[in-house]
Design an enzyme around this catalytic site. Structure first.
Site, PDB file in Angstrom:
ATOM      1  N   CYS A 108       1.144  -1.023  -0.002  1.00 54.02           N
ATOM      2  CA  CYS A 108       0.022   0.089  -0.364  1.00 54.02           C
ATOM      3  C   CYS A 108       0.926   1.511  -0.499  1.00 54.02           C
ATOM      4  O   CYS A 108       2.140   1.551   0.028  1.00 54.02           O
ATOM      5  CB  CYS A 108      -0.674  -0.364   1.322  1.00 54.02           C
ATOM      6  SG  CYS A 108      -0.026   0.055   2.851  1.00 54.02           S
ATOM      7  N   CYS A 111       3.531   1.355   2.934  1.00 51.15           N
ATOM      8  CA  CYS A 111       4.794   0.721   2.917  1.00 51.15           C
ATOM      9  C   CYS A 111       5.113   2.150   1.890  1.00 51.15           C
ATOM     10  O   CYS A 111       6.953   1.285   2.380  1.00 51.15           O
ATOM     11  CB  CYS A 111       4.714  -0.208   1.921  1.00 51.15           C
ATOM     12  SG  CYS A 111       3.128  -1.420   2.717  1.00 51.15           S
ATOM     13  N   ASP A 513       9.164  26.321 -31.400  1.00 54.69           N
ATOM     14  CA  ASP A 513      10.885  26.694 -32.837  1.00 54.69           C
ATOM     15  C   ASP A 513      10.797  26.220 -34.007  1.00 54.69           C
ATOM     16  O   ASP A 513      10.110  25.470 -33.934  1.00 54.69           O
ATOM     17  CB  ASP A 513      12.218  25.910 -31.516  1.00 54.69           C
ATOM     18  CG  ASP A 513      13.323  25.731 -32.513  1.00 54.69           C
ATOM     19  OD1 ASP A 513      13.504  26.854 -32.960  1.00 54.69           O
ATOM     20  OD2 ASP A 513      13.989  25.153 -32.832  1.00 54.69           O
ATOM     21  N   ASP A 708      14.788  21.974 -30.630  1.00 49.97           N
ATOM     22  CA  ASP A 708      14.789  20.391 -30.537  1.00 49.97           C
ATOM     23  C   ASP A 708      16.811  20.534 -30.504  1.00 49.97           C
ATOM     24  O   ASP A 708      17.597  18.912 -30.804  1.00 49.97           O
ATOM     25  CB  ASP A 708      15.061  19.793 -31.901  1.00 49.97           C
ATOM     26  CG  ASP A 708      15.273  20.983 -33.220  1.00 49.97           C
ATOM     27  OD1 ASP A 708      15.850  21.440 -33.267  1.00 49.97           O
ATOM     28  OD2 ASP A 708      16.227  19.986 -34.201  1.00 49.97           O
TER      29      ASP A 708
END
Length: 824
Positions: A108, A111, A513, A708
């Protein structure tokens, strides 16, 4: 049992202590003699790990030191060896390391919270984040203060088991967990049905009358059938509760085990004394429904992780290496750059490389999102994990292991899966105190009813503990996030930081861009204009030599157009987004945008000449020396086919779309008109883009930046959500929150839709979990919810959260676009 008081031999191994040796280690409160420094070191390690009980419970000294070390401690110490760590540990600095671990035993959110808090408190541990959906932890530590084996031991001390992440072992563990869950479920279901049939008879007897002896007989039979369910099927709940209590925590299993124990103990007492009511049916129903919920949640986690696990399984175990005389099958792990391998049709490419012989179609769908196989010929690159479809290929390996594109993708996916957005952290904080509050309320209600109506305190207390079990609350966020991340990966959009899904839903502005983002990034040199007394080949040679270290698409176009060998260039200075300067044959040259050339040399083309060169929307690059402008290069870059549709969908979603480019006005306007962007900025240096994004953010905008190249890295880092193209530079991908693997911009609009739906589902799950508990708690406290109904309601609540999250896996995907190979 070894006699601890004897000092005639080594306390660790039992061998005689050499005369005059004074080595000793404090064990179990006494100084124990050691025969050698080796035994002393091992004994000290056991003591420091808190494992003194090893000496208390052993039955005899072992003949070797290796056998004396507890098995798990011995195994964990192997992981401290640098050669072993090289396979799964990432080095983040001189002494900072990061590892991905599997933690067994997590049931759970509590934990997860317990492990994170315990490990974070260890000296030298810099960061711990655990993903509930796949039980994987990302741990970063300083090896000057703590070892990896110490971290593994610390996890074991809490009752869990940690080991380095291995895809095969994780699959085995998930299969083992599934089979074990089914066994628990089968026992609870088979015996529970019998108990329920007896319960129906007992309830009917309360209404219509039943012979007392028969009622007593049925109760004893129910007790016999319920006991195996409690001892076997419910064992995980009691083990989890005991672990929590040992560490002073109140996890989800605590109220579950407490409710079952009270119900069973009360029923046994009523069976023995002839009391009014028994609740064996509630015990078996609660066990069965809770096990069923956890089983379906396990299946949901497996389904949500399918895309990631599919990537993990792409790399084959063996490869066919080509030697001088013949071929041989070797493990992929033994491949090195420069090796040549044979990839037959239907086989996976074992590592990143370049085709040296053959032509075939290659399927990269799981890596790039591109559904159609791409034709690959000699000289082209192929990614490890892609599938050869048609003909045999000979591939020369260029990158192996952690350097491959697939490994980079998996590292980014792993980072995303263990990151937590703000809403998940809020849910964790709520879950940390929720159980404690429920236990206090249950105690108060039980005390009240024990005084007011002693006959009602037991069923009401059971109902409160059962109905308020926070299963739905603990599943609300991780189940939705796991499904959302899996769906985005299937779309071809790799989410590297989970907060991106949350922030993308609130995005108001998309900034693009131009080159390599809205355009294909496949620049072609269409014309060279020479202004001095040199030839086109000479100016091309000089320009390409200056650009040979650049990752910009224009640099690749110049290098492709140049047929002469590269010149030696020195004193190179690259100004990202503007240009490059350096010395060629002792003379200083500059190459870049007209603005850059004017800033560096003070020279510029005439206005009419510049306008004429830019009239058709071509991108213009100038080459200049200290004396003059030597040449002008014109480039054209086709518009990405998916750009216009993506812009229209983003605008329809209520998002403002902008373009920022370092290109000149004519080229920028031409592309903007083609894709339908009305707000654009041109001749923007990286610093200008950064200032523009900050200005938008100062006005309250939530900005998503799509770029990029290296020059986009600063503005990608500034934007609230950064998206890098899969064909972009590695630096852009590192700074990005998302990577568009297939380069289909339509996925961006789908990502906005998915992120909004994911956030909606998370809010729905949290709202349902909280509303359910706030409504069920007073109803149970007032006695309106019997224990069996509480078990049914709790299970239905959790299943609803899981089912609602799985809806994210069925978001329609965008139209496909043929893409190029992504190189992260």
């Amino acid at each position: 049992m070894v006699e601890h008081g004897r000092n005639t031999g080594c306390f660790h191994c039992g061998l005689p202590v050499p005369r005059g040796r004074s080595l000793a280690v404090d064990i179990l409160g006494q100084a124990r003699p050691m025969c050698c420094p080796g035994c002393a070191a091992v004994a000290q390690a056991i003591v420091h790990s808190g494992l003194d009980d090893f000496y208390r419970h052993r039955t005899a000294p072992a003949p070797t030191g290796q056998a004396l070390v507890p098995e798990f401690l011995s195994r964990s110490q192997v992981y401290d060896h640098p050669d072993v760590q090289a396979n799964f540990v990432d080095t983040r600095g001189d002494h900072s390391h990061e590892v991905s671990l599997i933690i067994e035993g997590i049931t759970c959110a509590a934990c997860v919270w317990l492990n994170e808090k315990h490990l974070a408190a260890l000296p030298g541990v810099e960061e711990v984040v655990i993903n509930y959906s796949n039980h994987r932890a990302r741990v970063r530590w300083d090896d000057r203060q703590i070892k990896l084996s110490d971290i593994l031991v610390a996890v074991s001390e809490m009752g869990y088991l940690a080991h380095p992440y291995d895809p095969g072992r994780q699959q085995q563990l998930m299969d083992k967990e599934r089979k074990q869950q089914l066994r628990y479920l089968a026992v609870a279901g088979a015996l529970g049905m019998q108990v329920m049939m007896l319960a129906v008879a007992l309830y009917a007897g309360d209404w219509f009358g039943i012979d007392p002896d028969m009622r007593t007989f049925m109760r004893w039979i129910s007790l016999g059938l319920t006991t195996p369910v409690l001892l076997y099927s419910a064992r995980p709940f009691f083990v989890g509760a005991w672990t929590d209590l040992q560490h002073g925590r109140t996890g989800m299993d605590v109220p579950v085990a407490l409710g079952m124990s009270i119900a069973f103990a009360g029923s046994v007492w009523a069976t023995i004394t002839g009391g009014a009511h028994v609740y064996y049916d509630a015990v078996v129903m609660f066990t069965f429904f809770l096990l069923a919920t956890r089983y379906f949640e396990l299946m949901a986690r497996r389904r949500s992780a399918q895309a990631t696990e599919s990537l993990v399984r792409l790399t084959p175990a063996m490869a066919t290496r080509i030697n001088a005389q013949a071929t041989e099958m070797i493990p992929v792990a033994e491949l090195s750059p420069g090796d040549r391998v044979l990839v037959r049709p239907g086989e996976a490419v074992p590592a990143d490389g370049r085709i040296v012989d053959g032509c075939s179609s290659v399927d990269e769908s799981l890596l790039s999102g591109e559904s159609r196989p791409l034709t690959k010929r000699a000289g082209q690159q192929v990614m490890g994990g892609s599938i050869n479809v048609d003909s045999p290929l000979t591939v020369e390996i260029e990158k192996t292991g952690a350097d491959t594109v697939l490994s980079a993708i998996l590292r980014l996916v792993d980072r995303a899966q263990v990151d937590k957005p703000a809403v998940a952290k809020l849910a964790d904080r709520v879950a940390a105190w929720f159980v404690g509050v429920i236990l206090i309320l249950a105690l108060g209600v039980a005390s009240y009813w024990f005084v007011v109506d002693p006959s009602q305190w037991l069923p009401i207390t059971i109902a409160i503990l059962v109905v308020t079990c926070p299963c739905a609350l603990s599943l609300a966020t991780p189940a939705a996030l796991a499904a959302g991340l899996d769906r985005s990966l299937r779309l071809g959009l790799l989410t590297t930081r989970t907060h991106a899904l949350e922030t993308l839903a609130r995005t108001t502005h998309f900034v693009f861009d131009k080159t390599g983002t809205l355009s294909e990034g496949q620049q072609r040199l269409i014309k060279t204009h020479v202004f001095g007394g040199v030839s086109q080949d000479e100016v091309l040679q000089c320009a390409a030599s200056l650009e040979q270290q650049s990752e910009h698409p224009l640099a690749y176009a110049l290098l492709e157009a140049c047929t002469l060998p590269m010149l030696v260039v020195s004193s190179v200075v690259n100004t990202p987004g503007s240009g490059i300067k350096g010395r060629v044959d002792g003379q200083r040259y500059f190459i870049g945008s007209p603005r850059y050339i004017e800033q560096e040399t003070g020279r510029a083309l005439g206005a009419d000449q510049l306008q004429g060169l830019c009239r058709d929307g071509a991108t213009l690059v100038l080459l200049a020396s200290d004396k003059m402008i030597d040449a002008a290069f014109q480039f054209m870059d086709p518009v990405r086919r998916s750009a216009r549709g993506a812009i229209e969908k983003l605008r329809a979603a209520g998002v403002e779309v902008m373009m920022m480019t370092g290109d000149h006005q004519q080229a920028a306007r031409k592309l903007a008109d083609e894709v339908g962007i009305h707000r654009l900025m041109w001749e923007q240096r990286p610093a200008d883009k950064l200032s523009a994004v900050r200005a938008l953010q100062d006005q309250g905008a939530v900005v998503a930046m799509v770029g990029d190249g290296i020059n986009d890295a600063p503005v990608l880092a500034q934007a609230q959500v950064s998206i890098a193209m899969g064909t972009g530079s590695q630096l852009a991908a590192i700074h990005a929150d998302m990577v568009l693997l297939g380069n289909n911009l339509m996925y961006l609009a789908e990502a906005v839709k998915l992120s909004r739906k994911t956030l909606t589902v998370i809010r729905q799950n949290l709202a349902w979990a909280l509303v359910y508990n706030f409504c069920a708690l007073p109803a149970a406290a007032m006695g309106y919810v019997p224990p069996w109904m509480a078990a049914l309601g709790m299970s239905a609540s959790s299943l609803l959260v899981v089912a609602n999250s799985l809806r994210l896996l069925h978001v329609p995907r965008a139209r496909k676009e043929r893409s190029v190979t992504p190189l992260l």
